[in-house]
Motif scaffolding. Structure first.
Motif, mmCIF file in Angstrom:
data_model
loop_
_atom_site.group_PDB
_atom_site.id
_atom_site.type_symbol
_atom_site.label_atom_id
_atom_site.label_comp_id
_atom_site.label_asym_id
_atom_site.label_seq_id
_atom_site.Cartn_x
_atom_site.Cartn_y
_atom_site.Cartn_z
ATOM 1 N N VAL A 120 0.880 -1.171 0.000
ATOM 2 C CA VAL A 120 0.000 0.000 0.000
ATOM 3 C C VAL A 120 0.914 1.216 0.000
ATOM 4 O O VAL A 120 1.571 1.505 0.997
ATOM 5 N N THR A 121 0.972 1.908 -1.121
ATOM 6 C CA THR A 121 1.979 2.956 -1.274
ATOM 7 C C THR A 121 1.392 4.332 -1.527
ATOM 8 O O THR A 121 0.445 4.495 -2.308
ATOM 9 N N THR A 122 1.973 5.318 -0.851
ATOM 10 C CA THR A 122 1.611 6.724 -1.007
ATOM 11 C C THR A 122 2.508 7.358 -2.070
ATOM 12 O O THR A 122 3.647 6.959 -2.235
ATOM 13 N N GLY A 123 1.985 8.369 -2.752
ATOM 14 C CA GLY A 123 2.767 9.062 -3.772
ATOM 15 C C GLY A 123 2.064 9.004 -5.115
ATOM 16 O O GLY A 123 1.029 8.349 -5.271
ATOM 17 N N ALA A 157 -5.678 3.936 6.775
ATOM 18 C CA ALA A 157 -6.375 3.073 7.740
ATOM 19 C C ALA A 157 -7.601 2.420 7.102
ATOM 20 O O ALA A 157 -7.883 1.230 7.334
ATOM 21 N N GLU A 158 -8.311 3.181 6.286
ATOM 22 C CA GLU A 158 -9.495 2.646 5.613
ATOM 23 C C GLU A 158 -9.088 1.590 4.579
ATOM 24 O O GLU A 158 -9.765 0.550 4.446
ATOM 25 N N GLN A 161 -8.234 -1.535 6.442
ATOM 26 C CA GLN A 161 -9.449 -2.217 6.904
ATOM 27 C C GLN A 161 -10.135 -2.962 5.762
ATOM 28 O O GLN A 161 -10.610 -4.093 5.934
ATOM 29 N N ASN A 162 -10.181 -2.346 4.583
ATOM 30 C CA ASN A 162 -10.802 -2.996 3.422
ATOM 31 C C ASN A 162 -10.016 -4.238 3.002
ATOM 32 O O ASN A 162 -10.612 -5.236 2.577
ATOM 33 N N ILE A 163 -8.678 -4.179 3.113
ATOM 34 C CA ILE A 163 -7.853 -5.342 2.784
ATOM 35 C C ILE A 163 -8.169 -6.491 3.736
ATOM 36 O O ILE A 163 -8.314 -7.657 3.318
ATOM 37 N N LEU A 164 -8.302 -6.174 5.021
ATOM 38 C CA LEU A 164 -8.666 -7.210 5.997
ATOM 39 C C LEU A 164 -10.024 -7.814 5.654
ATOM 40 O O LEU A 164 -10.181 -9.045 5.650
ATOM 41 N N SER A 189 -4.556 2.748 14.604
ATOM 42 C CA SER A 189 -5.929 3.246 14.723
ATOM 43 C C SER A 189 -6.962 2.151 14.478
ATOM 44 O O SER A 189 -8.117 2.273 14.898
ATOM 45 N N ILE A 190 -6.553 1.079 13.791
ATOM 46 C CA ILE A 190 -7.470 -0.062 13.592
ATOM 47 C C ILE A 190 -6.880 -1.339 14.203
ATOM 48 O O ILE A 190 -7.213 -2.448 13.792
#
Length: 202
Positions: A120-123, A157-158, A161-164, A189-190
């Protein structure tokens, strides 16, 4: 800690990309090299001092306003900022990006133990995909599932959660490996366990 201790009760591990799986600077310094060569070719300005300036600015201060600083220092036309930014997204690197040794061994252990590997990557999504395509994965690429934060437009975080949920897993069955406080906060946070990549060795 031995990698097996982290994953014995996990089914899925989530990684960030930059400075977790490989050093971000290995990508950026090659982009700066290509840009300095481009300026040398188009403007007949010596590439070496330009590259040295960019490297020093990046290593001492960071990426902020790097093009503007370089342009001011060497009299480079601002029209080339487009090329500078484009290279970040689609540069064909002279050298492949290499995974940190501990991360390579850790991910190989995950595959052997049949754990799922997620990035899960930002950018900028195009830039991050370009990095992924030019990384030496040693065969691991077939086991990767990748999510681009900016493309999804959701907080990490969302996405976690969706991956889980998509994998029918509890938070206790997954692990996040990162390299910054933001990822740590998003994970906790989760109730996802979070570890810094440098803590892992095999």
């Amino acid at each position: 800690m031995d990698a097996s201790e982290y994953i014995k009760d996990k089914q899925l591990v989530i990684f960030e990309l930059d400075d977790v799986l490989f050093p971000e600077k290995d990508y950026l310094l090659q982009v700066y090299y290509l840009f300095s060569r481009f300026i040398e070719y188009t403007e007949q300005k010596n590439a070496q001092p330009i590259l040295e300036f960019m490297r020093n600015e990046y290593e001492n201060i960071g990426t902020e306003n790097l093009f503007q600083k370089t342009a001011n220092q060497f009299g480079i036309d601002t029209k080339y900022e487009y090329n500078f930014n484009l290279l970040h997204q689609n540069a064909r690197l002279p050298l492949k990006l290499l995974l940190y040794k501990n991360m390579l061994e850790f991910m190989q252990a995950l595959v052997v133990d049949r754990k799922k590997i997620v990035i899960v990557t930002t950018g900028n999504p195009e830039q991050q995909l370009n990095k992924i395509k030019q990384t030496e994965w040693n065969g691991l690429e077939q086991y990767l599932t990748v999510y681009f934060v900016e493309e999804l437009g959701q907080p990490k975080a969302e996405i976690f959660q969706n991956i889980l949920s998509d994998n029918n897993l509890l938070a206790s069955q997954a692990l996040v490996v990162g390299a910054n406080k933001f990822d740590e906060q998003q994970s906790k946070s989760i109730n996802l366990q979070y570890i810094v990549s440098l803590e892992i060795y095999k």
